[in-house]
Write a protein that holds these residues in place. Structure first.
Motif, short mmCIF file in Angstrom:
data_model
loop_
_atom_site.label_atom_id
_atom_site.label_comp_id
_atom_site.label_asym_id
_atom_site.label_seq_id
_atom_site.Cartn_x
_atom_site.Cartn_y
_atom_site.Cartn_z
N ALA A 1 6.77 7.90 -2.59
CA ALA A 1 6.50 7.30 -1.52
C ALA A 1 6.53 8.50 -0.42
O ALA A 1 7.06 9.45 -0.54
N ASN B 1 1.73 7.20 5.59
CA ASN B 1 0.57 7.47 4.92
C ASN B 1 -0.57 7.73 5.93
O ASN B 1 -1.82 8.02 5.51
N ASN C 1 -4.49 12.98 -1.69
CA ASN C 1 -3.81 12.36 -2.67
C ASN C 1 -2.61 13.34 -3.31
O ASN C 1 -2.90 14.66 -3.33
N THR D 1 0.36 8.84 -4.30
CA THR D 1 0.20 8.32 -3.14
C THR D 1 -0.72 9.12 -2.02
O THR D 1 -0.97 10.52 -2.23
#
Length: 356
Positions: free
Chosen positions: A258, A262, A335, A351
């Motif tokens: 996590a 993001n 990524n 993630t």
């Protein structure tokens, strides 16, 4: 006498055969050694290990040996490429009392001013090497367990006053309260409720070289225990052992990943966390792949772990790796891949972090 060389010219005196053939055993008596090995496999494992006694005498070692703490000992193993194994703490503390040398025809181990803590397995074997690759010669090994007895220290001393022992349902668990005197009477006790734990010789056994062994651990065995030893004097108590019951799936790491966000703005700080839940005594190694890696973007990576109690007596190890990117910029978008690896395999998770 089986295997006696045919060129013997006179009858042997009583006891002479025990001494004279010692230096001639290896080549002329191969058939005899094979016969002895099949009759007693322990002789095979001690064929190259001897103890140096006074006046230049040598003594083959039995499976166990008892010496008084304070004594020094010299062991020799025949061979030009000998490897030794001995109690690991002697390496941990780089103990100057231990000296290991390889001479032309034998390896030598000398331990000076022994202490009760030196009690343990001492073994050696011949290495067979082909170029850079070496393997153990299983036919040329030697092993003995040495007790360095000390009436002041009935239990082999340990660096800590408290140890955790993990109880896994699919393998034996050992409470390692080893003694320095093999004849000592040793019992196992639970701290709460205060009681002696019966050693039935089936589910719980006592091995003088290991301690108490739970053959089939269950959650009923969890708690705090200690050992008590008696030998010609007041009983002595071992350190305490905290028995934790664990039951987690076997296999590659169970991994999650996590990011703190993001989507990030320029100059933000972003951290990405890779988490593994697994067995308490199984190490996890983390490796990362991230967008700025090729351009050698500086990042901070920190790894740590802790034990968590999941209730009903189950304990799990939570391992984490945190990758921190300071002053986020365009090249950091993309990524973030975490690869977690244990003895059973590896798991890859990823993630994405985008630039706003």
């Amino acid at each position: 006498v089986i295997g006696q060389p045919a060129k013997s010219k006179r009858p042997k005196e009583p006891g002479e055969n025990k001494i004279k053939p010692v230096n001639k055993k290896v080549k002329p008596k191969t058939p005899k050694m094979k016969e002895r090995e099949s009759a007693d496999s322990s002789l095979k494992s001690q064929s190259i290990l001897t103890q140096v006694m006074d006046k230049g005498r040598f003594q083959k070692l039995a499976a166990t040996l008892s010496l008084s703490a304070g004594q020094s000992i010299e062991l020799r193993c025949k061979g030009s490429n000998v490897t030794w194994n001995y109690p690991s703490y002697l390496d941990t503390f780089k103990d100057s009392r231990l000296s290991i040398k390889q001479l032309d025809k034998y390896g030598q181990l000398i331990l000076a001013n022994s202490t009760a803590a030196d009690t343990g397995e001492y073994s050696c074997w011949l290495q067979l090497c082909n170029g850079n690759k070496c393997r153990k010669d299983e036919t040329k090994t030697g092993s003995t367990y040495i007790f360095f007895t000390d009436k002041e220290e009935l239990f082999v001393p340990t660096p800590s006053y408290f140890e955790i022992v993990y109880l896994n349902p699919d393998k034996p668990a050992v409470i390692p309260c080893r003694v320095t005197t093999p004849s000592a009477k040793v019992t196992l006790h639970r701290e709460f409720p205060a009681e002696e734990i019966e050693t039935d010789g089936t589910d719980i056994i006592y091995d003088v070289k290991k301690g108490f062994v739970y053959q089939h651990p269950t959650s009923d065995h969890k708690g705090i225990v200690y050992c008590k030893a008696e030998s010609q004097g007041a009983p002595q108590i071992s350190i305490k052992y905290h028995l934790l019951y664990v039951e987690v799936p076997k296999g590659p790491p169970s991994t999650t990943i996590a990011a703190s966000s993001n989507r990030a703005e320029v100059s933000d700080s972003v951290h990405v966390v890779c988490t593994v839940l697994g067995e308490p005594d199984v190490d996890v190694n983390f490796t990362w792949q991230y967008p700025g890696q090729e351009s050698k973007r500086p990042v901070i990576i920190q790894n740590f772990w802790r034990l968590i109690n999941r209730g009903t007596g189950h304990t799990t190890r939570m391992s984490k790796s945190v990758l921190l990117v300071e002053d986020f910029e365009a090249r950091d978008a993309g990524n973030y891949i975490c690869i977690a690896q244990n003895l059973q395999g590896e798991t890859t998770v990823a993630t994405k972090v985008e630039l706003n």
